[in-house]
Design a protein around this motif. Structure first.
Motif, PDB file in Angstrom:
ATOM      1  N   ILE A  17      25.584  16.715  38.109  1.00 39.23           N
ATOM      2  CA  ILE A  17      25.600  15.584  37.190  1.00 39.23           C
ATOM      3  C   ILE A  17      24.525  15.845  36.146  1.00 39.23           C
ATOM      4  O   ILE A  17      23.344  16.016  36.480  1.00 39.23           O
ATOM      5  CB  ILE A  17      25.346  14.257  37.929  1.00 39.23           C
ATOM      6  CG1 ILE A  17      26.443  14.012  38.982  1.00 39.23           C
ATOM      7  CG2 ILE A  17      25.281  13.095  36.942  1.00 39.23           C
ATOM      8  CD1 ILE A  17      26.224  12.777  39.823  1.00 39.23           C
ATOM      9  N   ASN A  18      24.928  15.887  34.884  1.00 34.48           N
ATOM     10  CA  ASN A  18      24.039  16.240  33.765  1.00 34.48           C
ATOM     11  C   ASN A  18      23.519  17.665  33.869  1.00 34.48           C
ATOM     12  O   ASN A  18      22.453  17.986  33.341  1.00 34.48           O
ATOM     13  CB  ASN A  18      22.853  15.267  33.650  1.00 34.48           C
ATOM     14  CG  ASN A  18      23.279  13.895  33.176  1.00 34.48           C
ATOM     15  OD1 ASN A  18      24.321  13.748  32.544  1.00 34.48           O
ATOM     16  ND2 ASN A  18      22.482  12.889  33.482  1.00 34.48           N
ATOM     17  N   THR A  19      24.228  18.532  34.570  1.00 43.67           N
ATOM     18  CA  THR A  19      23.890  19.948  34.640  1.00 43.67           C
ATOM     19  C   THR A  19      25.152  20.746  34.901  1.00 43.67           C
ATOM     20  O   THR A  19      26.034  20.297  35.633  1.00 43.67           O
ATOM     21  CB  THR A  19      22.840  20.223  35.737  1.00 43.67           C
ATOM     22  OG1 THR A  19      22.575  21.629  35.788  1.00 43.67           O
ATOM     23  CG2 THR A  19      23.329  19.765  37.102  1.00 43.67           C
ATOM     24  N   THR A  21      24.838  23.856  36.029  1.00 51.54           N
ATOM     25  CA  THR A  21      24.450  24.855  37.035  1.00 51.54           C
ATOM     26  C   THR A  21      23.851  24.148  38.252  1.00 51.54           C
ATOM     27  O   THR A  21      22.632  24.203  38.474  1.00 51.54           O
ATOM     28  CB  THR A  21      23.433  25.859  36.448  1.00 51.54           C
ATOM     29  OG1 THR A  21      22.299  25.120  35.943  1.00 51.54           O
ATOM     30  CG2 THR A  21      24.055  26.676  35.320  1.00 51.54           C
ATOM     31  N   PRO A  22      24.663  23.452  39.048  1.00 55.89           N
ATOM     32  CA  PRO A  22      24.126  22.785  40.245  1.00 55.89           C
ATOM     33  C   PRO A  22      23.589  23.804  41.241  1.00 55.89           C
ATOM     34  O   PRO A  22      24.152  24.882  41.425  1.00 55.89           O
ATOM     35  CB  PRO A  22      25.341  22.038  40.795  1.00 55.89           C
ATOM     36  CG  PRO A  22      26.520  22.770  40.260  1.00 55.89           C
ATOM     37  CD  PRO A  22      26.118  23.278  38.916  1.00 55.89           C
ATOM     38  N   GLU A  23      22.461  23.461  41.875  1.00 54.38           N
ATOM     39  CA  GLU A  23      21.812  24.356  42.829  1.00 54.38           C
ATOM     40  C   GLU A  23      22.153  24.008  44.266  1.00 54.38           C
ATOM     41  O   GLU A  23      21.968  24.819  45.167  1.00 54.38           O
ATOM     42  CB  GLU A  23      20.290  24.298  42.631  1.00 54.38           C
ATOM     43  CG  GLU A  23      19.852  24.718  41.232  1.00 54.38           C
ATOM     44  CD  GLU A  23      18.374  24.490  40.999  1.00 54.38           C
ATOM     45  OE1 GLU A  23      17.712  23.961  41.928  1.00 54.38           O
ATOM     46  OE2 GLU A  23      17.879  24.818  39.907  1.00 54.38           O
ATOM     47  N   LYS A  24      22.615  22.786  44.496  1.00 52.42           N
ATOM     48  CA  LYS A  24      22.980  22.326  45.838  1.00 52.42           C
ATOM     49  C   LYS A  24      24.377  21.744  45.793  1.00 52.42           C
ATOM     50  O   LYS A  24      25.031  21.729  44.745  1.00 52.42           O
ATOM     51  CB  LYS A  24      21.974  21.283  46.350  1.00 52.42           C
ATOM     52  CG  LYS A  24      20.538  21.770  46.420  1.00 52.42           C
ATOM     53  CD  LYS A  24      20.355  22.847  47.468  1.00 52.42           C
ATOM     54  CE  LYS A  24      18.894  23.283  47.554  1.00 52.42           C
ATOM     55  NZ  LYS A  24      18.713  24.380  48.521  1.00 52.42           N
ATOM     56  N   GLU A  25      24.836  21.234  46.952  1.00 53.08           N
ATOM     57  CA  GLU A  25      26.152  20.609  46.979  1.00 53.08           C
ATOM     58  C   GLU A  25      26.253  19.495  45.939  1.00 53.08           C
ATOM     59  O   GLU A  25      27.291  19.279  45.339  1.00 53.08           O
ATOM     60  CB  GLU A  25      26.446  20.056  48.384  1.00 53.08           C
ATOM     61  CG  GLU A  25      26.763  21.125  49.434  1.00 53.08           C
ATOM     62  CD  GLU A  25      25.504  21.826  49.935  1.00 53.08           C
ATOM     63  OE1 GLU A  25      24.389  21.382  49.602  1.00 53.08           O
ATOM     64  OE2 GLU A  25      25.634  22.830  50.660  1.00 53.08           O
ATOM     65  N   LEU A  26      25.134  18.761  45.735  1.00 60.12           N
ATOM     66  CA  LEU A  26      25.059  17.759  44.675  1.00 60.12           C
ATOM     67  C   LEU A  26      23.701  17.886  43.997  1.00 60.12           C
ATOM     68  O   LEU A  26      22.659  17.768  44.643  1.00 60.12           O
ATOM     69  CB  LEU A  26      25.223  16.337  45.243  1.00 60.12           C
ATOM     70  CG  LEU A  26      25.028  15.200  44.236  1.00 60.12           C
ATOM     71  CD1 LEU A  26      26.070  15.281  43.123  1.00 60.12           C
ATOM     72  CD2 LEU A  26      25.085  13.849  44.929  1.00 60.12           C
ATOM     73  N   THR A  27      23.710  18.160  42.697  1.00 63.25           N
ATOM     74  CA  THR A  27      22.480  18.276  41.922  1.00 63.25           C
ATOM     75  C   THR A  27      22.517  17.248  40.805  1.00 63.25           C
ATOM     76  O   THR A  27      23.456  17.240  40.008  1.00 63.25           O
ATOM     77  CB  THR A  27      22.317  19.688  41.338  1.00 63.25           C
ATOM     78  OG1 THR A  27      22.282  20.640  42.396  1.00 63.25           O
ATOM     79  CG2 THR A  27      21.027  19.784  40.528  1.00 63.25           C
ATOM     80  N   VAL A  28      21.504  16.370  40.764  1.00 68.05           N
ATOM     81  CA  VAL A  28      21.424  15.333  39.740  1.00 68.05           C
ATOM     82  C   VAL A  28      20.256  15.658  38.822  1.00 68.05           C
ATOM     83  O   VAL A  28      19.107  15.725  39.268  1.00 68.05           O
ATOM     84  CB  VAL A  28      21.245  13.935  40.366  1.00 68.05           C
ATOM     85  CG1 VAL A  28      21.141  12.880  39.275  1.00 68.05           C
ATOM     86  CG2 VAL A  28      22.391  13.618  41.313  1.00 68.05           C
ATOM     87  N   ASN A  29      20.550  15.858  37.551  1.00 69.05           N
ATOM     88  CA  ASN A  29      19.501  16.095  36.571  1.00 69.05           C
ATOM     89  C   ASN A  29      19.247  14.780  35.844  1.00 69.05           C
ATOM     90  O   ASN A  29      19.874  14.453  34.851  1.00 69.05           O
ATOM     91  CB  ASN A  29      19.931  17.187  35.587  1.00 69.05           C
ATOM     92  CG  ASN A  29      18.840  17.482  34.564  1.00 69.05           C
ATOM     93  OD1 ASN A  29      17.688  17.143  34.768  1.00 69.05           O
ATOM     94  ND2 ASN A  29      19.223  18.089  33.456  1.00 69.05           N
ATOM     95  N   GLY A  30      18.330  13.974  36.369  1.00 70.55           N
ATOM     96  CA  GLY A  30      18.053  12.655  35.823  1.00 70.55           C
ATOM     97  C   GLY A  30      17.722  11.689  36.942  1.00 70.55           C
ATOM     98  O   GLY A  30      17.454  12.088  38.069  1.00 70.55           O
ATOM     99  N   THR A  31      17.711  10.410  36.641  1.00 70.80           N
ATOM    100  CA  THR A  31      17.380   9.396  37.642  1.00 70.80           C
ATOM    101  C   THR A  31      18.620   9.009  38.428  1.00 70.80           C
ATOM    102  O   THR A  31      19.746   9.210  37.975  1.00 70.80           O
ATOM    103  CB  THR A  31      16.783   8.154  36.972  1.00 70.80           C
ATOM    104  OG1 THR A  31      17.745   7.627  36.047  1.00 70.80           O
ATOM    105  CG2 THR A  31      15.499   8.501  36.224  1.00 70.80           C
ATOM    106  N   MET A  32      18.390   8.447  39.610  1.00 71.54           N
ATOM    107  CA  MET A  32      19.496   8.079  40.474  1.00 71.54           C
ATOM    108  C   MET A  32      19.170   6.772  41.171  1.00 71.54           C
ATOM    109  O   MET A  32      18.018   6.528  41.552  1.00 71.54           O
ATOM    110  CB  MET A  32      19.725   9.170  41.529  1.00 71.54           C
ATOM    111  CG  MET A  32      20.911   8.899  42.458  1.00 71.54           C
ATOM    112  SD  MET A  32      21.183  10.248  43.642  1.00 71.54           S
ATOM    113  CE  MET A  32      19.725  10.093  44.672  1.00 71.54           C
ATOM    114  N   LYS A  33      20.162   5.916  41.344  1.00 69.35           N
ATOM    115  CA  LYS A  33      19.993   4.671  42.077  1.00 69.35           C
ATOM    116  C   LYS A  33      21.049   4.624  43.174  1.00 69.35           C
ATOM    117  O   LYS A  33      22.216   4.926  42.935  1.00 69.35           O
ATOM    118  CB  LYS A  33      20.141   3.462  41.148  1.00 69.35           C
ATOM    119  CG  LYS A  33      19.951   2.120  41.860  1.00 69.35           C
ATOM    120  CD  LYS A  33      20.043   0.957  40.882  1.00 69.35           C
ATOM    121  CE  LYS A  33      19.836  -0.376  41.594  1.00 69.35           C
ATOM    122  NZ  LYS A  33      19.937  -1.521  40.665  1.00 69.35           N
TER     123      LYS A  33
END
Length: 200
Positions: A17-19, A21-33
Protein backbone atom coordinates in the motif's frame (compact mmCIF):
# COMPACT_ATOMS: atom_id res chain seq x y z
CA UNK A 1 -2.68 -28.87 -11.52
CA UNK A 2 -3.33 -25.36 -12.79
CA UNK A 3 -5.57 -24.55 -9.84
CA UNK A 4 -2.99 -25.76 -7.30
CA UNK A 5 -0.20 -23.75 -8.91
CA UNK A 6 -2.31 -20.60 -8.89
CA UNK A 7 -3.14 -21.08 -5.20
CA UNK A 8 0.53 -21.47 -4.38
CA UNK A 9 1.43 -18.24 -6.16
CA UNK A 10 -1.36 -16.35 -4.41
CA UNK A 11 -0.31 -17.64 -0.97
CA UNK A 12 3.22 -16.33 -1.40
CA UNK A 13 2.23 -12.97 -2.93
CA UNK A 14 3.26 -9.68 -1.34
CA UNK A 15 0.88 -6.72 -1.22
CA UNK A 16 1.98 -3.10 -0.94
CA UNK A 17 0.00 0.00 0.00
CA UNK A 18 1.63 3.24 -1.22
CA UNK A 19 4.63 1.19 -2.38
CA UNK A 20 5.38 -0.83 -5.47
CA UNK A 21 8.08 -2.86 -3.71
CA UNK A 22 6.48 -4.57 -0.67
CA UNK A 23 9.00 -6.28 1.61
CA UNK A 24 6.54 -8.49 3.51
CA UNK A 25 3.21 -10.15 2.85
CA UNK A 26 1.71 -6.72 3.61
CA UNK A 27 3.80 -3.54 3.52
CA UNK A 28 2.20 -0.19 4.38
CA UNK A 29 4.11 2.96 3.49
CA UNK A 30 2.28 5.49 5.66
CA UNK A 31 0.01 5.52 8.70
CA UNK A 32 -2.45 2.78 9.52
CA UNK A 33 -5.54 2.53 11.72
CA UNK A 34 -7.02 -0.76 12.86
CA UNK A 35 -9.59 -1.86 15.42
CA UNK A 36 -7.37 -4.74 16.52
CA UNK A 37 -3.97 -6.27 15.87
CA UNK A 38 -2.39 -9.61 16.67
CA UNK A 39 1.37 -10.09 16.83
CA UNK A 40 3.11 -13.27 15.83
CA UNK A 41 4.75 -15.16 18.70
CA UNK A 42 7.67 -15.02 18.95
CA UNK A 43 7.75 -11.55 17.43
CA UNK A 44 9.94 -11.37 14.38
CA UNK A 45 13.21 -9.49 14.76
CA UNK A 46 13.78 -6.40 12.68
CA UNK A 47 16.47 -6.51 10.05
CA UNK A 48 19.48 -4.21 10.27
CA UNK A 49 18.06 -2.04 7.47
CA UNK A 50 14.49 -1.90 8.85
CA UNK A 51 13.12 1.15 10.65
CA UNK A 52 11.43 1.03 14.03
CA UNK A 53 9.37 3.36 16.20
CA UNK A 54 8.91 3.42 19.96
CA UNK A 55 5.18 3.02 20.68
CA UNK A 56 3.63 4.34 23.92
CA UNK A 57 0.10 4.73 25.27
CA UNK A 58 -0.98 8.14 26.49
CA UNK A 59 -2.69 8.18 29.90
CA UNK A 60 -6.46 8.36 30.41
CA UNK A 61 -8.73 9.86 29.29
CA UNK A 62 -7.09 9.95 25.83
CA UNK A 63 -5.77 6.34 25.93
CA UNK A 64 -4.18 6.83 22.55
CA UNK A 65 -1.36 4.82 21.05
CA UNK A 66 1.30 7.28 19.94
CA UNK A 67 4.66 6.87 18.28
CA UNK A 68 7.79 8.55 19.62
CA UNK A 69 10.38 9.64 17.11
CA UNK A 70 12.62 12.56 18.08
CA UNK A 71 13.66 13.16 14.47
CA UNK A 72 10.15 14.51 13.81
CA UNK A 73 10.07 16.96 16.74
CA UNK A 74 13.58 17.29 18.24
CA UNK A 75 12.42 19.17 21.38
CA UNK A 76 9.45 16.93 22.17
CA UNK A 77 9.58 14.86 25.39
CA UNK A 78 10.80 11.27 25.19
CA UNK A 79 9.54 8.36 27.33
CA UNK A 80 12.66 8.93 29.48
CA UNK A 81 14.29 12.39 29.57
CA UNK A 82 17.52 13.61 31.19
CA UNK A 83 17.49 17.24 32.37
CA UNK A 84 20.27 19.09 34.19
CA UNK A 85 19.64 22.24 36.23
CA UNK A 86 22.46 24.48 37.53
CA UNK A 87 20.96 26.66 40.26
CA UNK A 88 22.85 29.58 41.83
CA UNK A 89 21.82 30.11 45.46
CA UNK A 90 20.77 33.27 47.28
CA UNK A 91 23.96 35.17 48.32
CA UNK A 92 22.58 35.60 51.85
CA UNK A 93 22.37 31.80 52.29
CA UNK A 94 24.90 30.35 49.91
CA UNK A 95 23.69 26.76 49.85
CA UNK A 96 19.90 26.93 50.16
CA UNK A 97 17.35 26.32 47.41
CA UNK A 98 14.06 26.28 49.29
CA UNK A 99 11.89 25.89 46.19
CA UNK A 100 12.73 25.83 42.51
CA UNK A 101 9.80 25.40 40.13
CA UNK A 102 10.85 23.29 37.14
CA UNK A 103 7.48 24.00 35.41
CA UNK A 104 7.36 20.28 34.54
CA UNK A 105 3.76 19.06 34.59
CA UNK A 106 3.48 16.61 37.51
CA UNK A 107 0.31 15.04 36.07
CA UNK A 108 2.11 14.01 32.88
CA UNK A 109 5.63 13.32 34.15
CA UNK A 110 7.43 11.65 37.06
CA UNK A 111 10.67 13.33 38.23
CA UNK A 112 13.56 11.59 40.01
CA UNK A 113 16.82 13.33 41.06
CA UNK A 114 19.48 10.88 39.89
CA UNK A 115 22.58 12.75 41.12
CA UNK A 116 23.70 16.15 42.37
CA UNK A 117 26.74 18.30 43.03
CA UNK A 118 27.58 21.50 44.93
CA UNK A 119 30.44 23.88 44.17
CA UNK A 120 31.47 24.97 47.69
CA UNK A 121 32.55 23.23 50.91
CA UNK A 122 30.16 23.74 53.83
CA UNK A 123 30.79 24.16 57.55
CA UNK A 124 28.93 24.62 60.81
CA UNK A 125 29.80 27.03 63.59
CA UNK A 126 29.04 24.46 66.27
CA UNK A 127 31.89 23.39 68.55
CA UNK A 128 31.14 19.73 67.77
CA UNK A 129 32.42 17.91 64.72
CA UNK A 130 29.38 17.36 62.48
CA UNK A 131 29.04 15.86 59.02
CA UNK A 132 26.85 17.84 56.63
CA UNK A 133 24.03 15.80 55.09
CA UNK A 134 22.27 17.36 52.12
CA UNK A 135 18.50 17.51 51.79
CA UNK A 136 17.88 16.92 48.09
CA UNK A 137 14.44 16.00 46.77
CA UNK A 138 11.80 16.69 44.15
CA UNK A 139 8.15 17.08 45.10
CA UNK A 140 4.88 17.81 43.33
CA UNK A 141 3.02 20.98 44.31
CA UNK A 142 0.49 23.06 42.43
CA UNK A 143 0.62 20.82 39.37
CA UNK A 144 4.37 21.10 38.72
CA UNK A 145 7.57 19.55 40.07
CA UNK A 146 9.55 21.60 42.59
CA UNK A 147 13.15 21.03 43.73
CA UNK A 148 14.74 21.54 47.15
CA UNK A 149 18.47 21.48 47.92
CA UNK A 150 20.12 22.45 51.20
CA UNK A 151 22.82 21.52 53.71
CA UNK A 152 20.54 22.22 56.66
CA UNK A 153 22.42 23.81 59.57
CA UNK A 154 25.51 24.34 57.42
CA UNK A 155 26.68 26.97 54.94
CA UNK A 156 29.78 27.92 52.93
CA UNK A 157 32.21 30.29 54.61
CA UNK A 158 31.35 33.97 54.15
CA UNK A 159 34.58 34.50 52.17
CA UNK A 160 33.55 31.95 49.51
CA UNK A 161 31.47 32.72 46.41
CA UNK A 162 27.78 31.83 46.34
CA UNK A 163 27.30 28.12 45.80
CA UNK A 164 25.81 26.49 42.70
CA UNK A 165 23.85 23.23 42.78
CA UNK A 166 23.90 20.87 39.82
CA UNK A 167 20.80 18.66 39.86
CA UNK A 168 20.46 15.86 37.30
CA UNK A 169 16.87 14.75 36.76
CA UNK A 170 15.34 11.67 35.19
CA UNK A 171 11.90 12.64 33.86
CA UNK A 172 9.59 9.76 32.94
CA UNK A 173 6.38 9.93 30.94
CA UNK A 174 3.69 8.72 33.37
CA UNK A 175 2.25 6.43 30.69
CA UNK A 176 5.62 4.63 30.81
CA UNK A 177 6.18 4.62 34.59
CA UNK A 178 4.21 4.10 37.79
CA UNK A 179 4.58 5.92 41.10
CA UNK A 180 4.03 4.20 44.46
CA UNK A 181 3.89 5.92 47.85
CA UNK A 182 4.14 3.95 51.07
CA UNK A 183 4.86 4.72 54.74
CA UNK A 184 6.55 2.04 56.85
CA UNK A 185 6.95 1.81 60.63
CA UNK A 186 9.71 -0.41 62.04
CA UNK A 187 7.97 -0.32 65.46
CA UNK A 188 11.11 0.18 67.56
CA UNK A 189 12.96 -2.53 65.63
CA UNK A 190 15.97 -2.31 63.29
CA UNK A 191 14.48 -4.73 60.76
CA UNK A 192 11.22 -4.91 58.88
CA UNK A 193 9.45 -5.95 55.71
CA UNK A 194 6.63 -4.72 53.53
CA UNK A 195 3.31 -6.44 54.10
CA UNK A 196 3.08 -7.18 50.39
CA UNK A 197 5.21 -6.34 47.34
CA UNK A 198 4.25 -3.05 45.73
CA UNK A 199 5.03 -4.53 42.33
CA UNK A 200 5.19 -8.16 41.26
Amino acid sequence: MIILTGASLFASAQVGINTVTPEKELTVNGTMKTSGIVFKKPMEKLGADENYTFIIKSPAPENKITAYNDTFVPNSPAPINIIQFKITCDPSDKDWVNQFDTKINSKKFLVVISSFGFTQPTRTYSADWLTPVPQIFAYSSGGTWKLKADYQGFSPDASLPTGVWTLNLLVYDRSYAKEFNTTQDLRASTTGAAAAPLIK
